[in-house]
Write a protein that holds these residues in place. Structure first.
Motif, PDB file in Angstrom:
ATOM      1  N   ARG A  30     -42.422  12.068   2.844  1.00 61.39           N
ATOM      2  CA  ARG A  30     -42.489  10.615   3.061  1.00 61.39           C
ATOM      3  C   ARG A  30     -41.267   9.911   2.462  1.00 61.39           C
ATOM      4  N   GLY A  31     -40.869  10.320   1.265  1.00 64.12           N
ATOM      5  CA  GLY A  31     -39.702   9.733   0.625  1.00 64.12           C
ATOM      6  C   GLY A  31     -38.423  10.014   1.402  1.00 64.12           C
ATOM      7  N   ARG A  32     -38.311  11.240   1.921  1.00 65.57           N
ATOM      8  CA  ARG A  32     -37.125  11.584   2.720  1.00 65.57           C
ATOM      9  C   ARG A  32     -37.089  10.772   4.002  1.00 65.57           C
ATOM     10  N   ARG A  33     -38.244  10.629   4.683  1.00 69.10           N
ATOM     11  CA  ARG A  33     -38.298   9.844   5.922  1.00 69.10           C
ATOM     12  C   ARG A  33     -37.896   8.392   5.684  1.00 69.10           C
ATOM     13  N   LYS A  34     -38.306   7.843   4.571  1.00 72.65           N
ATOM     14  CA  LYS A  34     -38.007   6.434   4.279  1.00 72.65           C
ATOM     15  C   LYS A  34     -36.609   6.245   3.686  1.00 72.65           C
ATOM     16  N   GLY A  35     -35.904   7.337   3.432  1.00 74.03           N
ATOM     17  CA  GLY A  35     -34.558   7.234   2.875  1.00 74.03           C
ATOM     18  C   GLY A  35     -34.530   6.758   1.428  1.00 74.03           C
ATOM     19  N   THR A  90     -46.502   4.138  -9.813  1.00 78.39           N
ATOM     20  CA  THR A  90     -47.191   4.304  -8.537  1.00 78.39           C
ATOM     21  C   THR A  90     -46.193   4.613  -7.431  1.00 78.39           C
ATOM     22  N   ARG A  91     -45.105   3.861  -7.379  1.00 80.92           N
ATOM     23  CA  ARG A  91     -44.073   4.097  -6.364  1.00 80.92           C
ATOM     24  C   ARG A  91     -43.417   5.458  -6.584  1.00 80.92           C
ATOM     25  N   ALA A  92     -43.109   5.764  -7.837  1.00 74.04           N
ATOM     26  CA  ALA A  92     -42.451   7.037  -8.142  1.00 74.04           C
ATOM     27  C   ALA A  92     -43.306   8.212  -7.666  1.00 74.04           C
ATOM     28  N   LEU A  93     -44.593   8.166  -7.961  1.00 70.66           N
ATOM     29  CA  LEU A  93     -45.470   9.260  -7.565  1.00 70.66           C
ATOM     30  C   LEU A  93     -45.688   9.309  -6.060  1.00 70.66           C
ATOM     31  N   ALA A  94     -45.601   8.172  -5.396  1.00 66.38           N
ATOM     32  CA  ALA A  94     -45.785   8.133  -3.946  1.00 66.38           C
ATOM     33  C   ALA A  94     -44.682   8.874  -3.205  1.00 66.38           C
ATOM     34  N   TYR A  95     -43.483   8.925  -3.775  1.00 71.78           N
ATOM     35  CA  TYR A  95     -42.343   9.526  -3.088  1.00 71.78           C
ATOM     36  C   TYR A  95     -41.813  10.798  -3.757  1.00 71.78           C
ATOM     37  N   PRO A 122     -33.531   9.183  -4.676  1.00 73.22           N
ATOM     38  CA  PRO A 122     -34.289   9.855  -5.733  1.00 73.22           C
ATOM     39  C   PRO A 122     -34.095   9.210  -7.116  1.00 73.22           C
ATOM     40  N   PHE A 123     -32.921   8.691  -7.365  1.00 73.20           N
ATOM     41  CA  PHE A 123     -32.651   8.065  -8.665  1.00 73.20           C
ATOM     42  C   PHE A 123     -33.581   6.881  -8.900  1.00 73.20           C
ATOM     43  N   SER A 124     -33.953   6.177  -7.831  1.00 77.03           N
ATOM     44  CA  SER A 124     -34.812   5.004  -7.973  1.00 77.03           C
ATOM     45  C   SER A 124     -36.198   5.370  -8.501  1.00 77.03           C
ATOM     46  N   LEU A 125     -36.610   6.620  -8.341  1.00 76.50           N
ATOM     47  CA  LEU A 125     -37.921   7.045  -8.821  1.00 76.50           C
ATOM     48  C   LEU A 125     -37.996   7.044 -10.345  1.00 76.50           C
ATOM     49  N   PHE A 126     -36.860   7.036 -10.979  1.00 80.71           N
ATOM     50  CA  PHE A 126     -36.825   7.068 -12.440  1.00 80.71           C
ATOM     51  C   PHE A 126     -36.838   5.679 -13.051  1.00 80.71           C
TER      52      PHE A 126
END
Length: 100
Positions: free
Chosen positions: A41-46, A58-63, A49-53
């Motif tokens: 899902r994260g790859r499809r949405k572009g 909730t957002r981090a775990l979603a992607y 990865p750095f933003s997950l940190f």
């Protein structure tokens, strides 16, 4: 120097140390996951990865990929708010020790 100047200088110092920590966390996770940090899902949405940190959990775990979630179980994400609290507590200890 005024109180506000001191406060801004302290914030810049804290933020700089957090940025160093953030990049170190990212690099360790990238190595631990062999670069597989996003789920499909994260790859499809572009998603970057750095933003997950940086964002909310909730957002981090979603992607995040399964590998990244596993990495975080033993190396938890540190948000700026948490880092800032720890940084301030350490600074207060250092100031109290210096005054003694």
């Amino acid at each position: 120097m005024s109180i506000i100047d001191d406060a801004f200088a302290a914030w810049r110092e804290c933020r700089g140390e957090y940025d160093d920590t953030l990049y170190a966390q990212y690099e360790a996770a990238e190595e631990a996951t062999n670069g597989a940090m996003l789920n499909a899902r994260g790859r499809r949405k572009g998603v970057d990865p750095f933003s997950l940190f940086m964002g909310n959990e909730t957002r981090a775990l979603a992607y995040a990929s399964e590998e990244l979630v596993e990495h975080w179980e033993s190396h938890p994400r540190i948000t700026f708010a948490k880092f800032e609290r720890q940084w301030l507590a350490q600074r207060e200890i250092e100031l109290m020790e210096g005054a003694a």
